[in-house]
Structure formats: C-alpha cells, structure tokens
Design a protein around this motif. Structure first.
Motif, PDB file in Angstrom:
ATOM      1  N   SER A 220       0.815  -1.217   0.000  1.00 29.32           N
ATOM      2  CA  SER A 220       0.000   0.000   0.000  1.00 29.32           C
ATOM      3  C   SER A 220       0.848   1.266   0.000  1.00 29.32           C
ATOM      4  O   SER A 220       0.315   2.359  -0.183  1.00 29.32           O
ATOM      5  N   LYS A 221       2.162   1.118   0.261  1.00 29.03           N
ATOM      6  CA  LYS A 221       3.112   2.249   0.276  1.00 29.03           C
ATOM      7  C   LYS A 221       2.764   3.281   1.349  1.00 29.03           C
ATOM      8  O   LYS A 221       2.994   4.471   1.174  1.00 29.03           O
ATOM      9  N   CYS A 222       2.190   2.801   2.442  1.00 30.38           N
ATOM     10  CA  CYS A 222       1.906   3.690   3.574  1.00 30.38           C
ATOM     11  C   CYS A 222       3.223   4.034   4.271  1.00 30.38           C
ATOM     12  O   CYS A 222       3.996   3.134   4.647  1.00 30.38           O
ATOM     13  N   LYS A 223       3.470   5.308   4.483  1.00 32.03           N
ATOM     14  CA  LYS A 223       4.748   5.750   5.043  1.00 32.03           C
ATOM     15  C   LYS A 223       4.945   5.247   6.468  1.00 32.03           C
ATOM     16  O   LYS A 223       6.068   4.920   6.870  1.00 32.03           O
ATOM     17  N   THR A 224       3.873   5.201   7.247  1.00 34.97           N
ATOM     18  CA  THR A 224       4.034   4.766   8.633  1.00 34.97           C
ATOM     19  C   THR A 224       4.409   3.287   8.720  1.00 34.97           C
ATOM     20  O   THR A 224       5.203   2.899   9.588  1.00 34.97           O
ATOM     21  N   TRP A 225       3.868   2.460   7.828  1.00 32.58           N
ATOM     22  CA  TRP A 225       4.246   1.050   7.828  1.00 32.58           C
ATOM     23  C   TRP A 225       5.670   0.877   7.312  1.00 32.58           C
ATOM     24  O   TRP A 225       6.429   0.050   7.837  1.00 32.58           O
ATOM     25  N   LEU A 226       6.054   1.639   6.291  1.00 33.74           N
ATOM     26  CA  LEU A 226       7.402   1.497   5.736  1.00 33.74           C
ATOM     27  C   LEU A 226       8.467   2.016   6.697  1.00 33.74           C
ATOM     28  O   LEU A 226       9.597   1.520   6.704  1.00 33.74           O
ATOM     29  N   LYS A 227       8.127   3.019   7.498  1.00 30.70           N
ATOM     30  CA  LYS A 227       9.087   3.568   8.458  1.00 30.70           C
ATOM     31  C   LYS A 227       8.979   2.917   9.837  1.00 30.70           C
ATOM     32  O   LYS A 227       9.653   3.336  10.779  1.00 30.70           O
ATOM     33  N   LEU A 228       8.109   1.910   9.961  1.00 26.37           N
ATOM     34  CA  LEU A 228       7.913   1.171  11.212  1.00 26.37           C
ATOM     35  C   LEU A 228       7.417   2.065  12.347  1.00 26.37           C
ATOM     36  O   LEU A 228       7.708   1.834  13.520  1.00 26.37           O
ATOM     37  N   THR A 229       6.651   3.077  12.003  1.00 23.78           N
ATOM     38  CA  THR A 229       6.094   3.981  13.025  1.00 23.78           C
ATOM     39  C   THR A 229       4.584   3.834  13.161  1.00 23.78           C
ATOM     40  O   THR A 229       3.944   4.675  13.800  1.00 23.78           O
ATOM     41  N   ALA A 230       4.004   2.803  12.608  1.00 25.59           N
ATOM     42  CA  ALA A 230       2.545   2.667  12.586  1.00 25.59           C
ATOM     43  C   ALA A 230       1.957   2.555  13.984  1.00 25.59           C
ATOM     44  O   ALA A 230       0.875   3.090  14.266  1.00 25.59           O
ATOM     45  N   LEU A 231       2.645   1.868  14.894  1.00 31.57           N
ATOM     46  CA  LEU A 231       2.098   1.685  16.237  1.00 31.57           C
ATOM     47  C   LEU A 231       2.112   2.968  17.063  1.00 31.57           C
ATOM     48  O   LEU A 231       1.464   3.021  18.119  1.00 31.57           O
ATOM     49  N   GLU A 232       2.824   3.980  16.632  1.00 32.33           N
ATOM     50  CA  GLU A 232       2.765   5.262  17.330  1.00 32.33           C
ATOM     51  C   GLU A 232       1.404   5.931  17.138  1.00 32.33           C
ATOM     52  O   GLU A 232       1.039   6.825  17.908  1.00 32.33           O
ATOM     53  N   TYR A 233       0.658   5.513  16.110  1.00 34.57           N
ATOM     54  CA  TYR A 233      -0.663   6.072  15.837  1.00 34.57           C
ATOM     55  C   TYR A 233      -1.781   5.062  16.084  1.00 34.57           C
ATOM     56  O   TYR A 233      -2.920   5.439  16.359  1.00 34.57           O
ATOM     57  N   HIS A 234      -1.462   3.780  15.975  1.00 30.87           N
ATOM     58  CA  HIS A 234      -2.503   2.750  15.941  1.00 30.87           C
ATOM     59  C   HIS A 234      -3.352   2.715  17.202  1.00 30.87           C
ATOM     60  O   HIS A 234      -4.585   2.674  17.129  1.00 30.87           O
ATOM     61  N   PHE A 235      -2.741   2.720  18.369  1.00 30.21           N
ATOM     62  CA  PHE A 235      -3.488   2.504  19.616  1.00 30.21           C
ATOM     63  C   PHE A 235      -4.485   3.627  19.881  1.00 30.21           C
ATOM     64  O   PHE A 235      -5.552   3.389  20.443  1.00 30.21           O
ATOM     65  N   ALA A 236      -4.153   4.845  19.482  1.00 28.37           N
ATOM     66  CA  ALA A 236      -5.065   5.972  19.711  1.00 28.37           C
ATOM     67  C   ALA A 236      -6.058   6.164  18.585  1.00 28.37           C
ATOM     68  O   ALA A 236      -7.098   6.790  18.780  1.00 28.37           O
TER      69      ALA A 236
END
Length: 731
Positions: A220-236
């Motif tokens: 999907s080329k999502c920047k947060t998944w590619l930069k491994l920062t997705a969990l900084e947003y996921h829980f909230a």
C-alpha cells in the motif's frame, strides 16, 4: 489433544454463535434494520436493492393457485430464489410475511438456538478423533446461508472482513464434513490419517489470511508502515480502543513500538510460510506464534470475534499433524508370530531402520524451514537509530517484495496442493505398513483405495480455490524473467483455478476471499502527531431562538466522545454503529455525498424523529433527552490520548476542526437534502407479521434454549425406549 476437525468445527460454531448474539443483543438489529432503523429492509426492497424486480405474479401461492401445477410451482420457486440471489428472505417473499425485518429477526434467533445446540450438545456424538461428533455438512450450510443472507442485505454494517472470513470458514467446515464424513467403524490409524489431511483446510485459510494481511501493508506504500512507526498512531486511532490502549500508547517508547511493527511483519510474513511447512515442529511453532500474536491484539483492541476466529484456525492447524506411526517391534511378540529366523530378522531391521529414516527426514525438513524463516527475517530488517528499520529503501521495497512473492507464493501453493495432501497419506499410509500388525490393520480393497484418492483430488482442488486470492499480492509480473519451470508452474495454477471457478455455482461465491487489514494507517496529522477524527453530535431542546438553546453532547456507548469516558473491552461483541462512525469520520465532508454512507443521513433523521430503536443503542444516559430533542448539530474534532499527568481525569484531548452540519430540526431545508440522500421513509403501519418477536432478556432466552434442549432429550429418550420395547416384543 482434540482432533483438528473437532477444534475447527467447535470454534467456527462458537464464532457463529457470537456473531448471531451480537446482532440481536442491545436492540442492534431493530436499530439498524427495523422499520424505524437506519437501513430498513422494507426500504431496501422498495428501492430494488434487496431483490431484483419481483412482481405479484412471482408469489409462490399464486403459482400454486394456477391449476395446482407442480411444474409451475417448482419453476416459480426457483425463479424467485434466483432473483433474491438465493437469499433466505425469499421465504418471506414467497409466503405471507409482509415484514422482512421481523422475519430476519426470527431467522437470527433460530440461528442462535441451533448454533448453541450444535455447539453444546451435538458435539458429543459418536465420532472419534477425526469424527467431530454428529455435526453434518448441512448444519454449517444452514449457518452460512442464514448469516450470508444477512451479510447480503446488511449494507455497510455487515461489510467487515471478519464477516466474510466467518462465512469462508463455515463453508470450509461444510466441505470438510462432506470429504471426511464420520464413520462408526474406523481404525485409530485411519482416523489420524483423515485428521492429518483435514488439518490442511484451516492451515490454507490461516496461511492466506496472515500472508495477505502482512503484504498489503507494504504494497500500500503507507509511510508509517514502511518507516515502522505505525504503532505510534494505531493505539489511539483504532476504531474502538481498549482500557490498555492508552497505557500502551503513553507508556511504551517509540523504540519498542518499532520493534512491535517488526514483529507484526514477522508474524504476517515469514512465519506465515511456516504454517504450511513440511514438518510438524515448524508448523506448531508458527501456530503458537500466531496465537500469542492474536492474544496481544485482543488486549489492545476491540475487533469483534476476528481474533478469536484466527486463534481457532491456529489451534486447528496446531492439532492436526503426522504422528510417529512406525513402532518398534517387540522381540518377544515377533518370536511368537514368526516361524522362520529370516522373517524375524527382516521385520526387526524394518522396525529399526524406518524410524531412523523417518526422524532424519523430519529433522532435515525442519532445519530447512527454520533456515528459510531466519533468512527471510534477516533480509527484512536492519539496525537503525531507533532500534530497527526495513533493510530495503521505501522506494524499492515494494518491488523487491513483489519479486519475492512472485516466486514464493506459486511454489508454496504448489507444495500445499500437489505435495502436502498426497504426502500426508503416503507418510501415514505407507510407512505405517512397516510391521506385520500395521500391515493387517491397513489392508483395504481397491474400491476403497480409489474412493479415498478421489477424495484427495477434491481436497486438492478445494485448496487450490481457497488460495486463489493470493494472486492479488503476487501478480506474476516478475515471473516471466525467472526460470521457465517456475513460469509454467504459475501458469498452471492460474489456469486450473480459473477452470474450477468458472464452473462453481453462484451460492458458493464466498468459498474464497482475499484479506488485508489496516492497509494504511489512519489518524496521521500534518505535523506527524496523532490526529484521530471523530464526528460529535450535539442535541438541544426547543427554544424561541436557535441562539438560546442549550446543547448537550450525544454520547455513544463505546466510541470515543466524552473526553472523560474511559475505553472498555467490548469484543467479541461488535457495536456496528460505533464502528461505522469511525469510517464516517474518515470521509469528512464527503460523508453526505457518498452513497455508501446513506445510513449517516438516516441516523440524523432518526435522532430528530425520536426513534426509540435508534436511541436504545446509544449511551443509556441519553434516554432522558430523547423526548425533548428538537435541534441537532454536528462538528468534527481531532482526538488523541491525554498525556500522563498526576492530576486530571481526562482520557482524551481534542481540538475542534469546525462545523459539519449547522443547527437543524425536522423543518429545516437541510433535512430535505438528507431525505433525498437517505431515500423515502415509510411512516405507514405495516401488516402484522405471522411471528411477532418480543424483546427477550438474557435470562428468558437462556431458559427458553434450555427448555428446547430438555424437550428434545425427552423426545429422544422416549423414542429409544419405544424401539427397545419393540425389539423385546419381537424377540
């Protein structure tokens, strides 16, 4: 340990039970699909969305009245089924039911009762290890038909991936019951044989689910998944946070959140291949990892019964496996059974050599599987400043992944379909003939042997179809540049799958589906901070001037709204309106123009109309405002978890983004636009249905179910006693 079939069937029945109960509990069905609900079934039928064009001449009663012609009745009935896409509502359309809502509510309560009976009572049948009790294929076919009918007419509220996964697992149970019917007289070796083959069905579904869910995050080329920062947003920003979500979001450092994303990639990437590994040790390690992964998701998010269903697939895949069937020969028994010294020596050598060969082959396959897992994992990640990062750059990671999948997916599918199933029988059927006793127990006629091999062919064809959606993540664009043998293999899989699917009947269109949860991470603000969007409704009583009204925030039961309201654990129940409000907030201003969100306009109208069914699924504290509500306005907010502080009870911090709908009442010009968006509303009273279903509380429902079970047992025991008396009289 229970058999793979028993675990799979019981788990799927449990998920069906939870799905049915969730729909009828808390007045959810009436609020969503009732006459005064958000998407009334009658309104869908009037607009031609529920059925194709059905005239009065299509009624089965009218066909029967025309000369009582059986052929005409048969033709009219199946023509009506075709026009309703084989939906269970055709029964209501072909009879005297004029209330589709009451009919479907009756079907849901029937589904709850039968599922509970088959789960708690019918599973104690006479089936052995691989038998799964007395559950038949038509039990699961009925559940798939009824719940699938609800999904067909459920509009946006039943369009979730776990609804589709549940239907696919239900069809898998039905197919497994057809291919592996329970038999009364079956040896333990044959039961283990069939259970080892049956286990490849949940394995194939779990393998497809996990691998596709992981690959789409990169593709999907999502920047947060590619930069491994997705969990900084996921829980909230997830739809319905749990009580632990805030603790994890505020208490875990970004370094460990990156590691969490990396572990997600491992669980939904290399570990997914181990689910279909050649050896039991590698498969069980992968299934155990998937179970732990799903438990972590359950603790941090509310995703209905999806995680439970994935755990069921993992446990069923864990249970089924090849056991050591080559036994050591007891020398004393061999001396009794054999006449010559040569025969004794031959049997002893076989008994010693085959276990060594068996163990050696298993160890080689296990080490190769683990080596593949380690190489894939190491090639995915590299050390970074904040712990870990993807080894490939964000520009070429999609290309490298697609190149790998174009080879790995066809090869793994070929192994699963053409090697794993036949090898399971060869492993258990032929190696089990090492000793004289095993030879005697495994002798079978040529007819039985042929029938069982035909069953294996059908099982391989079924596995080919259910893994077909994996072509979405492996489009075979790079396969032409590799070895011709791999290219021919991929072309064979595509051709065979297309040939089978072309001849598949329409009712089995849900036999296989693709998956891809959380392709893109939502709630990422422009400044890189959490920016969860939420639609906030405010209501007010009548007043002389709009400026003088006192606004009260409309609170939902579960979704974030009041900044002091703490999130709670909801799963496996799914409040579908609260979930859809999360999707509506992502649309922003476009929610009023999108035809998929017609329910949103209807929700506004039902609130102003004081619909008791809709108000019932809101927070109980809102009931006192229902009769006085005259005005309504909508605003858009950005939410985030409040940071840790010693003082203050606020769970969220929020920022107002502006007004989405100005103060409105039923006489406002804005309502006309909402009516056009939501469609016509029927205020007339409908003809009473033949079955009126009252509101049933939990105690009454449980007592009713137990009464039905008790009555059925009395009937069964009395019938058995009558048969026993007849036998005594005859004798």
């Amino acid at each position: 340990m229970p058999s793979s079939r028993a675990l799979f069937e019981s788990g799927v029945l449990l998920c069906f039970l939870l799905a049915f109960i969730s729909l009828v509990s808390e007045g959810q069905f009436a609020a969503l699909y009732g006459k005064n609900g958000l998407v009334p079934l009658k309104q869908l039928n009037d607009e031609g969305l529920l059925f194709s064009s059905i005239s009065s001449s299509d009624n089965v009663d009218s066909a029967a009245a025309q000369g009582r012609n059986f052929a005409a009745l048969y033709r009219k009935t199946f023509d009506l089924m075709r026009k309703t896409n084989y939906n269970v509502v055709w029964l209501a359309a072909s009879s005297r039911f004029h209330s589709y809502e009451k009919f479907m509510e009756c079907v849901l309560y029937l589904g709850v009762t039968l599922t509970f009976y088959w789960l708690m009572v019918d599973g104690r049948g006479r089936g052995g290890r691989g038998g799964g009790g007395r559950r038949k294929w038509y039990h699961f076919a009925f559940l798939v038909w009824t719940y699938g009918s609800m999904v067909d007419i459920g509009d946006a509220f039943l369009s979730f991936q776990w609804d589709v996964l549940l239907l696919e697992c239900g069809i898998a149970c039905a197919v497994g019951a057809v291919l592996f019917p329970p038999r009364k007289r079956t040896s333990s070796v044959e039961e283990e044989n069939e259970d080892a083959q049956y286990a490849w069905i949940p394995r194939a579904i779990l393998y497809k689910l996990m691998l596709m869910s992981g690959c789409v995050k990169i593709q999907s080329k999502c920047k947060t998944w590619l930069k491994l920062t997705a969990l900084e947003y996921h829980f909230a920003t997830q739809p319905l946070p749990t009580g632990l979500s805030r603790l994890i979001a505020n208490g875990v450092s970004p370094r460990y959140k990156k590691i969490g994303v990396a572990l997600t990639y491992v669980a939904e990437g290399p570990m997914a291949f181990l689910i279909v590994a050649p050896t039991k040790m590698a498969r069980r390690a992968a299934c155990l990892g998937q179970i732990l992964f799903q438990v972590g998701i359950i603790l941090s998010g509310n995703y209905a019964y999806f995680n439970l269903l994935t755990i069921v697939l993992s446990m069923a895949s864990f249970a089924g496996g090849e056991r050591k069937v080559v036994k050591t020969v007891d020398e004393k028994e061999e001396n009794k059974g054999n006449d010559g010294e040569a025969a004794r020596t031959l049997e002893k050598n076989k008994a010693k050599a085959l276990p060594v060969l068996q163990h050696s082959m298993a160890m080689i396959a296990t080490h190769l599987s683990l080596l593949f897992f380690i190489i894939c994992t190491v090639n995915m990640f590299a050390p970074g400043k904040d712990g870990v990062k993807l080894r490939a750059s964000s520009k070429n990671v999609n290309k490298r992944l697609t190149k790998f999948l174009d080879v790995a997916v066809p090869v793994s599918r070929t192994y699963l379909i053409l090697i794993a199933v036949p090898l399971t029988y060869a492993y258990r059927g032929f190696l089990a003939k090492a000793t004289k006793k095993e030879k005697e127990n495994n002798e079978e006629s040529f007819k039985i042997f042929t029938l069982r091999r035909c069953r294996d062919v059908l099982l391989m064809a079924y596995l080919l179809v259910i893994t077909a959606p994996m072509r979405e993540i492996a489009p075979n664009k790079q396969i032409a540049k590799v070895h011709p043998l791999l290219r021919a293999n991929a072309e064979f899989l595509d051709t065979a799958t297309s040939s089978i699917q072309r001849h598949m009947p329409t009712p089995l269109r849900r036999i296989s589906s693709g998956y891809g949860l959380f392709r893109s991470m939502t709630g990422v603000g422009e400044d890189g901070k959490v920016a969860r969007r939420e639609i906030i409704f405010e209501i007010a009583p009548d007043a002389d001037k709009v400026e003088d009204v006192e606004w009260t925030e409309l609170t939902f039961k579960y979704k974030p709204g009041n900044v002091k309201k703490r999130p709670s654990f909801v799963a496996p129940h799914q409040p579908r309106l609260d979930w859809q409000m999360w999707f509506a907030a992502l649309r922003g201003d476009g929610v009023f123009q999108d035809a998929r969100y017609r329910w949103f306009s209807m929700f506004i109208i039902r609130i102003l109309q004081k619909s008791p069914e809709v108000w019932k699924i809101l927070d109980p504290s809102m009931q006192k405002h229902m009769n006085a509500t005259t005005y309504l306005r909508i605003s858009m907010f950005e939410y985030d978890f409040a940071p840790k502080k010693e003082e203050g009870d606020d769970v969220y911090v929020r920022k107002n983004l502006g007004e989405l709908l100005p103060p409105t009442h039923l006489g406002s010009p804005e309502i006309e636009g909402l009516l056009n968006m939501a469609g016509p509303i029927d205020y007339e009273k409908e003809t009473p249905a033949l079955l009126e279903i009252p509101d049933v509380d939990a105690v009454t429902f449980v007592v009713s179910v137990m009464a039905v079970i008790f009555a059925s047992h009395i009937f069964y025991n009395s019938r058995r006693k009558r048969n026993r008396r007849r036998k005594l009289k005859v004798s």
